[in-house]
Structures are given as C-alpha cells and as structure tokens.
Scaffold this active site. Sequence first.
Site, PDB file in Angstrom:
ATOM      1  N   LYS A  22      37.220  16.324  74.288  1.00 48.94           N
ATOM      2  CA  LYS A  22      36.101  16.506  73.366  1.00 48.94           C
ATOM      3  C   LYS A  22      36.345  17.796  72.388  1.00 48.94           C
ATOM      4  CE  LYS A  22      32.389  18.830  74.719  1.00 48.94           C
ATOM      5  NZ  LYS A  22      31.824  19.972  73.804  1.00 48.94           N
ATOM      6  N   ASN A  23      36.811  18.993  73.061  1.00 45.38           N
ATOM      7  CA  ASN A  23      36.854  20.250  72.184  1.00 45.38           C
ATOM      8  C   ASN A  23      38.127  20.151  71.597  1.00 45.38           C
ATOM      9  OD1 ASN A  23      34.519  20.912  73.482  1.00 45.38           O
ATOM     10  ND2 ASN A  23      35.540  22.518  74.822  1.00 45.38           N
ATOM     11  N   ARG A  93      26.518  22.417  68.714  1.00 46.63           N
ATOM     12  CA  ARG A  93      26.713  23.910  68.270  1.00 46.63           C
ATOM     13  C   ARG A  93      28.210  23.728  67.597  1.00 46.63           C
ATOM     14  NH1 ARG A  93      26.945  29.123  68.971  1.00 46.63           N
ATOM     15  NH2 ARG A  93      29.268  29.620  68.916  1.00 46.63           N
ATOM     16  N   CYS A 117      20.897  28.344  72.955  1.00 44.20           N
ATOM     17  CA  CYS A 117      21.326  27.065  73.830  1.00 44.20           C
ATOM     18  C   CYS A 117      21.163  27.327  75.183  1.00 44.20           C
ATOM     19  CB  CYS A 117      22.684  26.348  73.563  1.00 44.20           C
ATOM     20  SG  CYS A 117      23.964  27.264  74.251  1.00 44.20           S
ATOM     21  N   ARG A 122      24.741  32.545  72.122  1.00 43.84           N
ATOM     22  CA  ARG A 122      26.043  32.119  71.453  1.00 43.84           C
ATOM     23  C   ARG A 122      25.715  32.380  70.092  1.00 43.84           C
ATOM     24  NH1 ARG A 122      27.634  26.307  74.090  1.00 43.84           N
ATOM     25  NH2 ARG A 122      29.565  27.092  73.388  1.00 43.84           N
ATOM     26  N   ASP A 305      33.827  26.362  81.618  1.00 47.09           N
ATOM     27  CA  ASP A 305      33.712  24.887  81.567  1.00 47.09           C
ATOM     28  C   ASP A 305      33.665  24.155  82.884  1.00 47.09           C
ATOM     29  OD1 ASP A 305      32.592  25.262  79.029  1.00 47.09           O
ATOM     30  OD2 ASP A 305      34.029  23.910  78.015  1.00 47.09           O
ATOM     31  N   VAL A 327      32.060  34.720  80.613  1.00 48.65           N
ATOM     32  CA  VAL A 327      32.099  34.324  79.351  1.00 48.65           C
ATOM     33  C   VAL A 327      30.826  34.132  78.757  1.00 48.65           C
ATOM     34  CG1 VAL A 327      32.968  32.676  77.731  1.00 48.65           C
ATOM     35  CG2 VAL A 327      34.597  33.361  79.646  1.00 48.65           C
ATOM     36  N   ARG A 397      27.025  13.596  76.122  1.00 44.02           N
ATOM     37  CA  ARG A 397      27.671  14.332  74.991  1.00 44.02           C
ATOM     38  C   ARG A 397      29.014  14.679  75.305  1.00 44.02           C
ATOM     39  NH1 ARG A 397      25.719  19.840  74.660  1.00 44.02           N
ATOM     40  NH2 ARG A 397      27.659  19.798  73.550  1.00 44.02           N
TER      41      ARG A 397
HETATM   42  C1  UD1 Z   1      34.110  26.752  73.138  1.00 48.47           C
HETATM   43  C2  UD1 Z   1      34.095  25.471  73.884  1.00 48.47           C
HETATM   44  C3  UD1 Z   1      32.996  25.457  75.040  1.00 48.47           C
HETATM   45  C4  UD1 Z   1      33.608  26.584  75.979  1.00 48.47           C
HETATM   46  C5  UD1 Z   1      33.660  27.971  75.282  1.00 48.47           C
HETATM   47  C6  UD1 Z   1      34.345  28.975  76.052  1.00 48.47           C
HETATM   48  C7  UD1 Z   1      34.487  23.926  72.106  1.00 48.47           C
HETATM   49  C8  UD1 Z   1      33.692  23.055  70.975  1.00 48.47           C
HETATM   50  N1  UD1 Z   1      33.411  24.634  72.799  1.00 48.47           N
HETATM   51  O1  UD1 Z   1      32.713  27.181  72.982  1.00 48.47           O
HETATM   52  O2  UD1 Z   1      33.044  24.095  75.612  1.00 48.47           O
HETATM   53  O3  UD1 Z   1      32.578  26.709  76.920  1.00 48.47           O
HETATM   54  O4  UD1 Z   1      34.528  27.806  74.037  1.00 48.47           O
HETATM   55  O5  UD1 Z   1      35.710  28.407  76.477  1.00 48.47           O
HETATM   56  O6  UD1 Z   1      35.406  24.147  72.065  1.00 48.47           O
HETATM   57  N2  UD1 Z   1      30.354  34.880  70.800  1.00 48.47           N
HETATM   58  C9  UD1 Z   1      29.768  35.745  69.968  1.00 48.47           C
HETATM   59  N3  UD1 Z   1      29.698  35.574  68.506  1.00 48.47           N
HETATM   60  C10 UD1 Z   1      30.438  34.491  68.167  1.00 48.47           C
HETATM   61  C11 UD1 Z   1      31.064  33.712  68.928  1.00 48.47           C
HETATM   62  C12 UD1 Z   1      31.135  33.951  70.229  1.00 48.47           C
HETATM   63  O7  UD1 Z   1      29.333  36.676  70.618  1.00 48.47           O
HETATM   64  O8  UD1 Z   1      30.474  34.724  66.920  1.00 48.47           O
HETATM   65  C13 UD1 Z   1      30.517  35.050  72.168  1.00 48.47           C
HETATM   66  C14 UD1 Z   1      29.544  33.578  72.900  1.00 48.47           C
HETATM   67  O9  UD1 Z   1      28.315  34.027  73.023  1.00 48.47           O
HETATM   68  C15 UD1 Z   1      30.255  33.763  74.314  1.00 48.47           C
HETATM   69  C16 UD1 Z   1      31.908  34.150  74.081  1.00 48.47           C
HETATM   70  O10 UD1 Z   1      31.796  34.802  72.668  1.00 48.47           O
HETATM   71  O11 UD1 Z   1      29.578  34.726  75.093  1.00 48.47           O
HETATM   72  C17 UD1 Z   1      32.776  33.051  73.992  1.00 48.47           C
HETATM   73  O12 UD1 Z   1      32.063  31.840  72.980  1.00 48.47           O
HETATM   74  P1  UD1 Z   1      33.124  31.046  72.299  1.00 48.47           P
HETATM   75  O13 UD1 Z   1      34.539  31.301  72.623  1.00 48.47           O
HETATM   76  O14 UD1 Z   1      33.012  31.242  70.946  1.00 48.47           O
HETATM   77  O15 UD1 Z   1      32.652  29.590  72.703  1.00 48.47           O
HETATM   78  P2  UD1 Z   1      32.531  28.387  71.619  1.00 48.47           P
HETATM   79  O16 UD1 Z   1      33.646  28.402  70.728  1.00 48.47           O
HETATM   80  O17 UD1 Z   1      31.116  28.237  71.141  1.00 48.47           O
END
Ligand code: UD1
Length: 417
Positions: A22-23, A93, A117, A122, A305, A327, A397
């Site tokens: 999915k990712n 998201r 969420c 996030r 995850d 995370v 999902r």
């Molecule tokens: C992706 C994965 C999700 C997985 C996550 C962490 C996809 C579609 N989803 O989510 O399944 O759980 O990586 O491995 O690939 N953060 C900020 N600001 C930002 C972006 C992130 O503060 O602009 C924080 C987030 O709140 C979180 C951390 O950084 O605490 C990591 O998040 P991130 O790696 O961005 O997760 P996703 O890319 O949303």
Amino acid sequence: MDKIIVEGGHKLNGRVRISGAKNAVLPVLAATLLTQGKNEIREAPQVRDVDTMVRLVSELGAEVDHFESDHVVLDTSGIDNPVAPYDLVSTMRASCLVLGPLLARLGEAKVSLPGGCAIGARPIDLHIKGLEALGAKIKLEKGYVHGTAKKLKGAHHVFESVTVTGTMNVMMAAVLAEGETVLENVAREPEVTFLAEVLNESGAKIGGAGTDKIIIQGVSSLRPFDCKILPDRIEAATYMIAAAITDGDVDVLNCVPSHLEAINQKLREAGVTLEEKQNSIRVRGNGELAPVHIRTHPYPGFATDVQAQFMTLMTLAKGRSMITETVFENRFMHVAELKRMGADILIEGHTALVTGVKQLSGAPVMATDLRASACLVLAGLVAERDTVVSRVYHIDRGYQNMEKKLSQLGAAIRRVK
Ligand code: UD1
C-alpha cells in the site's frame, strides 16, 4: 457496518501470498501526475486506499483506462485541476502526496490539510518546508495548503526530522525542478527507494535513494511508466506474527526478507523459527514465546506500523517486555482494547510494559486505525471463544482480503454485515 468475528484456538498452517505494498502504490499513483500519457501499475493491492488515490488523480484530470483486479492504467495527459478536495484527503492522509507532483506539473497545488488522525497530529510542515526550499510559495487558506511556483529550482535542503511521505513529496517535485537538488536526513524506507527506481525508469535522475542523502538532477519531462509494485513488508510482518502467535507453520510468499530484518531479528529473539529464502519466509512457532523489548524507529529500524501487532504477540510471552513508540506520539490506542481481552499492559509515557498472560479471552473490540485493527484480529486468533472486531473499514484500507487469507491458513474467521 461490517464486523469480523474470529474464533480463537486454530493453529495457522500453509502458504499465504503477500500483496503489493500500500505504501508503495500510493506514491506511485501520485507520481503519475509528473508524466503525460498512459501509466501502467501492476500488482497493486486491492485495498480502499488505492481506490481513494485513483479517485483523487481522476479528480485532478487523469483518465482511468483500466482499473480491474490489481492492474491500473492511468492516462495523465489531461491533468489540469490543482485542487485535492477535503472529502478525499480527509479519508486518507497520503493524499497529500499529490502536493509536490502538482506543483511540478501545473505550477499550482491546492490540497486540503489532512487534519488529525487516530495516531497523532501528523502535520505536513516538513513537506511544506521542503517545497518552499525549491522555491514554491505556500500559504494556508481556509483549510487548504495553496502552493504556487512558476518554476521550481533545485536547492539544498536538510529535513529537520525523518518523514517518509515528506521525502517522497519533495523528491517528486525536485525531479522536474531546474538544476540539482540535494535532500539530507531523508527517509530510507524501501518504498522511497522503489519510488526513485520507478521515476528513474521514466527518465528522472535520482541518486542515493535508500541512504540518508538523495541527489536529484532536474529533467524537463518524464515518460509514463509501467511498474510492478513491491511486496508489502507490513502485511508480511502481520502474517508472520499470525503464524508465531498461533504456534503455527506458515510460508509467507512474495516478500523481500531483507526489508523485514529488524522484525525478523525480534521474532527470532522471541523464539520463533524463521527460514528465509529469496522471496519467502517460513515461520514456525516453538510452543513458547520469550519476551523481547522493541523500540520503533524509521527504516531500517523496527517499523511503527508493526508495533501494535508485535505487542499482541508479547501479551502471550513468558515474562515482561517493553515496547517504546518513538515515531508517533499517540500510537497506543489498541492497548485499551487488548486489555479488554485480558492482556496485562501498563503505559508509561511512550512505553508500554507488557506482562505476558497465559490466555487472552474473546471480547467485542473496536478498531481505531489500520494496524491497530490487525492487532485485534491477531489477538482474536488465539483468544478463548469469539472476538468481534468492529469498525473493520480500517482493515479494508490496507489489508487485501484479510479474512480470506487467514481462513485459507486455517483460521476460523468470518465477516458479517
Ligand atoms: C508513512 C507511512 C505510515 C507509517 C509512517 C512512519 C505512507 C503512506 N505512510 O506515513 O504507514 O506509519 O510513514 O513509518 O507511507 N511529521 C511532522 N511533520 C511533517 C511530517 C511528519 O512532524 O511534515 C512527524 C509525524 O507526525 C510523525 C513523524 O514525523 O511523528 C513521522 O511521520 P512520517 O514519516 O511523515 O509518516 P507518514 O509519511 O505520514
């Protein structure tokens, strides 16, 4: 609303085939926006997030030529709408992955802010900072991120902290920017590397994906692509844990063992026997589980995850384990539900102390997010009597045919409307 009913006590045996990730497919669908023409995507998992992303790119002007089973053909010649509306972004998201590609393709993107969420706030501030570094002007207006850029320009940008979709978003934008972009402190997840490979096959010049520094030489256009999605390492880990928790013997087919190293190491520490082959892993329980400590971390660390599913496994270990989530700030929503099934778990800040119990007992439980739902199904596989998991739309999902795959392995599981 659908519910899943699991009758515990059946050992899992046999073979299960893992679907496409999915990712990996979601960013690849967003990346079609960078091309003009027919893109073919094979081995896409048949899950709701893929439907949502296909709807989103169609909304932006793509034509869906074919969308059947696991094969999607998208013609992106007519992309003309920069607006990703709230109703699509709010349900998923990862919709914010269209931000970078739209800015690069149309010079404008208006993407609804994803909002909170179940697993934390996030935000997407790190995506925005990266795109601003490439010269985009970004404003927040009425719940939308509105970005404009006449022409994106290569830049040197260091991410404040590691973000998976943030890395993908900025990398996709930089592919069509003028000149060289250097991105540091980037995510090293296999899905990032996969996206870079797909883009490179279309004519992009991305180096370093899979390390913490990515260097991109901007190009003026990309050819459409034809790709096969890599296997889902989180789905694979979930079935490996299902085999281990039921003390079963399962061949997990179509997976990449090297993507699962951190998880495999912890399963082995817990006493589970793993036989890794080129594209599959045989998982066998040994009758007893040892407690192990885990700490989630960006790749190649232990994936957040898989934290909920691994916690379920530890609820039956002989002794106390410590599970630390680093995370996301709020990813223990499943704990209350596991406790309702008899698990002994104490939360102290970002750490859960899990003391193994002899037996879980079936109960009505509620899924709160995608991976939390999977952890409740896993608990149901070994609990005494029936477990009824509601809000299973979360499972749909991201897990293709979960009940079918588990039934084929011998689980007593069914869905009721
Ligand atoms: C992706 C994965 C999700 C997985 C996550 C962490 C996809 C579609 N989803 O989510 O399944 O759980 O990586 O491995 O690939 N953060 C900020 N600001 C930002 C972006 C992130 O503060 O602009 C924080 C987030 O709140 C979180 C951390 O950084 O605490 C990591 O998040 P991130 O790696 O961005 O997760 P996703 O890319 O949303």
